[in-house]
Design a protein around this motif. Structure first.
Motif, PDB file in Angstrom:
ATOM      1  N   ARG A  71       0.858  -1.181   0.000  1.00 51.36           N
ATOM      2  CA  ARG A  71       0.000   0.000   0.000  1.00 51.36           C
ATOM      3  C   ARG A  71       0.898   1.236   0.000  1.00 51.36           C
ATOM      4  N   VAL A  72       1.392   1.566  -1.180  1.00 52.03           N
ATOM      5  CA  VAL A  72       2.277   2.715  -1.370  1.00 52.03           C
ATOM      6  C   VAL A  72       1.597   3.714  -2.290  1.00 52.03           C
ATOM      7  N   ASP A  73       1.600   4.979  -1.904  1.00 51.52           N
ATOM      8  CA  ASP A  73       1.035   6.031  -2.747  1.00 51.52           C
ATOM      9  C   ASP A  73       1.929   6.199  -3.970  1.00 51.52           C
ATOM     10  N   GLY A  74       1.436   5.759  -5.135  1.00 55.31           N
ATOM     11  CA  GLY A  74       2.248   5.758  -6.344  1.00 55.31           C
ATOM     12  C   GLY A  74       2.706   7.142  -6.771  1.00 55.31           C
ATOM     13  N   GLN A  75       1.836   8.144  -6.643  1.00 54.64           N
ATOM     14  CA  GLN A  75       2.195   9.502  -7.061  1.00 54.64           C
ATOM     15  C   GLN A  75       3.275  10.094  -6.157  1.00 54.64           C
ATOM     16  N   LYS A  76       3.137   9.887  -4.835  1.00 51.98           N
ATOM     17  CA  LYS A  76       4.160  10.366  -3.910  1.00 51.98           C
ATOM     18  C   LYS A  76       5.487   9.637  -4.144  1.00 51.98           C
ATOM     19  N   ALA A  77       5.402   8.332  -4.397  1.00 49.43           N
ATOM     20  CA  ALA A  77       6.616   7.544  -4.621  1.00 49.43           C
ATOM     21  C   ALA A  77       7.345   8.019  -5.882  1.00 49.43           C
ATOM     22  N   TRP A  78       6.576   8.305  -6.946  1.00 47.77           N
ATOM     23  CA  TRP A  78       7.184   8.799  -8.189  1.00 47.77           C
ATOM     24  C   TRP A  78       7.871  10.147  -7.963  1.00 47.77           C
ATOM     25  N   SER A  79       7.178  11.037  -7.259  1.00 44.48           N
ATOM     26  CA  SER A  79       7.745  12.359  -6.978  1.00 44.48           C
ATOM     27  C   SER A  79       9.021  12.232  -6.145  1.00 44.48           C
ATOM     28  N   ALA A  80       9.001  11.336  -5.139  1.00 37.44           N
ATOM     29  CA  ALA A  80      10.182  11.128  -4.295  1.00 37.44           C
ATOM     30  C   ALA A  80      11.331  10.531  -5.103  1.00 37.44           C
ATOM     31  N   MET A  81      11.006   9.650  -6.056  1.00 40.06           N
ATOM     32  CA  MET A  81      12.043   9.050  -6.889  1.00 40.06           C
ATOM     33  C   MET A  81      12.711  10.106  -7.768  1.00 40.06           C
ATOM     34  N   GLU A  82      11.914  10.983  -8.361  1.00 43.87           N
ATOM     35  CA  GLU A  82      12.485  12.055  -9.176  1.00 43.87           C
ATOM     36  C   GLU A  82      13.386  12.952  -8.338  1.00 43.87           C
ATOM     37  N   THR A  83      12.915  13.337  -7.152  1.00 49.13           N
ATOM     38  CA  THR A  83      13.698  14.203  -6.263  1.00 49.13           C
ATOM     39  C   THR A  83      15.017  13.542  -5.885  1.00 49.13           C
ATOM     40  N   THR A  84      14.966  12.239  -5.608  1.00 41.99           N
ATOM     41  CA  THR A  84      16.173  11.497  -5.222  1.00 41.99           C
ATOM     42  C   THR A  84      17.175  11.451  -6.363  1.00 41.99           C
ATOM     43  N   LEU A  85      16.700  11.150  -7.569  1.00 42.42           N
ATOM     44  CA  LEU A  85      17.602  11.057  -8.722  1.00 42.42           C
ATOM     45  C   LEU A  85      18.257  12.402  -9.024  1.00 42.42           C
ATOM     46  N   VAL A  86      17.483  13.479  -8.933  1.00 40.68           N
ATOM     47  CA  VAL A  86      18.030  14.812  -9.204  1.00 40.68           C
ATOM     48  C   VAL A  86      19.049  15.193  -8.133  1.00 40.68           C
ATOM     49  N   ALA A  87      18.765  14.833  -6.866  1.00 40.37           N
ATOM     50  CA  ALA A  87      19.699  15.141  -5.782  1.00 40.37           C
ATOM     51  C   ALA A  87      21.002  14.376  -5.954  1.00 40.37           C
TER      52      ALA A  87
END
Length: 498
Positions: free
Chosen positions: A356-372
């Protein structure tokens, strides 16, 4: 009368006094222990694990030929050379583990100049085999001396410890032959010369039925003080450990715990020091990488393993303050929602997972992580989002069509293979479900970006089934035969099924 009773009580309890029960690891290890893995009762764990399906398979008569060949190769290529280098016989120690078996990591001795960043301890309770342990250690000292290796004897709190001294190259010779066969002789020789000056010292001692091995005399002394009932702070008194122990470890067959934060900081400092010595600029500094992944906020990690009447149970617990959850912990942020099998999951399912993972939040967090981690990734992600699917629909927006429609439910279940052929065993019937508030739009988005998916023809096939459309993309197969592998997907009931 009282004197007689006291004498009688003393005589009756004398065997218990002379063969005292070894305290558990949390009461023996020092409070500054960084990590520990322990099997509280090795004999119990061995009996329990012997009933594992994999253990039963290993003992099966039909496995004898494979088992004998594997064990013979393991002994001749790894065990025997290692025994020759160390001057020991491992089978002399194989039956000694009866009580607890504990391996721990400590901060080590900061004054030590042997490049050992951390200290470590091995504790083994032999229970009623203390005499056998004593003989094995005596034989070890004799073999070590007879082979011409360095040895010295010291006392820690009146307990005699033998220090075995050898070069790292002694072990490297064995590992090089087993794991580095593809290396050139020149590479292997230079590696061996590099390691030759690195001395390893192991301190080995015995207290009643307890075997102690370590590389730091101060750590061993703390254990001896605790063994004697002294007041040195123990690991069990450390709040970070105690919280895990009370909730996870009490009845565990085995467990592990790591105080991650100080280990992470030590590695960061060491990496910065090494970079300074080499006068090079790191493209991905370790501290920035760990910050981006969120690992620098991880305080402790704990895991347990246990056996129940229903089967094996493993638990993993990661302690990360909510305010510091980013990177991986933001991506995998599990929602507090029902994770039981939905009614449509069939009763003959053999494997089931639900996140039960919020897909939209997970995608946003993944983008932020990759950019960082790499600012250049921001441009790559932006390019993909702006151009993907435009070849089929100029107005298509991948972020609106796919990302904005991700839900908070990810389900996978698998049924038994249809037959026992290798092909059927390798590909049992399975289904992956992606929850979505608008599953039809996700299906449309996948069709638009199908050109990005490795495919034989690049075309999406379509068919009707029970009033719904099922789409299939032919995937490349190892044999090269067309139509052998397909990615099929369809929308229905608030999910996209793959």
């Amino acid at each position: 009368m009282k004197l007689k009773s006291l004498v009688l009580a003393t005589l009756l309890t004398w065997p218990l006094i002379t063969n005292a029960v070894v305290p558990p690891s949390e009461k023996l290890l020092p409070a500054d222990t960084l990590g520990v893995y322990t099997i509280p009762d090795f004999a119990r764990a061995k009996a329990s694990l012997g009933q594992w399906p994999m253990a039963q398979l290993w003992r099966d008569p039909d496995m004898k030929a494979f088992r004998d060949k594997f064990l013979e190769k393991f002994k001749t290529e790894f065990l025997a050379p290692l025994e020759r280098e160390l001057g020991i016989k491992f089978e002399d120690y194989s039956g000694l583990a009866q009580g607890q078996l504990t391996l721990a990591m400590t901060p080590g001795n900061r004054e030590d100049k042997t490049n050992q960043s951390f200290g470590w301890l091995l504790l083994l309770d032999t229970r009623d085999k203390s005499d056998q342990l004593k003989k094995s250690l005596s034989d070890l000292r004799k073999k070590w001396v007879d082979s011409g290796k360095q040895i010295k004897t010291d006392k820690i709190r009146d307990i005699e410890f033998t220090t075995l001294i050898f070069d790292a190259s002694d072990i490297d010779k064995v590992l090089k032959n087993v794991f580095r066969k593809d290396k050139s002789e020149k590479d292997a020789s230079s590696l061996s010369n590099e390691k030759a000056t690195n001395k390893i010292e192991l301190m080995v001692g015995q207290v009643e039925s307890l075997l102690l091995v370590g590389n730091n005399s101060k750590d061993l002394e703390k254990v001896l003080i605790r063994q004697a009932g002294g007041g040195v702070p123990a690991l069990g008194e450390q709040p970070a450990f105690e919280s895990s122990y009370s909730s996870l470890f009490r009845e565990a067959l085995s467990y592990g715990w790591v105080n991650v934060e100080p280990i992470t900081e030590n590695l960061i400092n060491q990496a910065a020091e090494d970079a300074g010595l080499k006068a090079t600029r790191q493209p991905f500094p370790l501290d920035k990488m760990l910050d981006a992944l969120g690992l620098r906020s991880l305080k402790t990690a704990a895991f347990t393993f246990n056996e129940t009447p229903e089967g094996s149970v493993a638990n993993l617990s990661l302690k990360v303050p909510e305010s510091g959850r980013r990177g991986l912990f933001k991506i995998l942020g599990i929602e507090t929602k029902d994770a039981n099998p939905p009614p449509f999951v069939p009763a003959d399912t053999v494997k089931f997972n639900r996140w039960r993972v919020d897909g939209q939040k997970a995608w946003s967090a993944m983008e932020t992580t990759l950019v960082a981690m790499s600012p250049q990734m921001g441009g790559v992600i932006k390019l993909i989002m702006e151009t993907a699917g435009k070849d089929k629909d100029p107005d298509f927006d991948l972020r609106k069509g796919l990302v904005a429609n991700l839900g908070d439910d990810f389900i996978m279940f698998q049924k038994s293979p249809k037959a026992n052929s290798p092909a059927d065993l390798a590909s049992p019937p399975s289904l992956f479900l992606l929850g979505s508030p608008n599953a039809d739009q996700i299906v449309g988005a996948i069709r638009n970006i199908s050109s990005l998916i490795p495919s034989e023809s690049g075309t999406v096939k379509e068919r009707e089934f029970l009033g719904r459309k099922i789409y299939s993309i032919p995937l490349p197969s190892e044999s090269g035969r067309p139509g052998e592998r397909n990615l099929s997907f369809a929308a229905g009931g608030g999910y996209v099924a793959f």
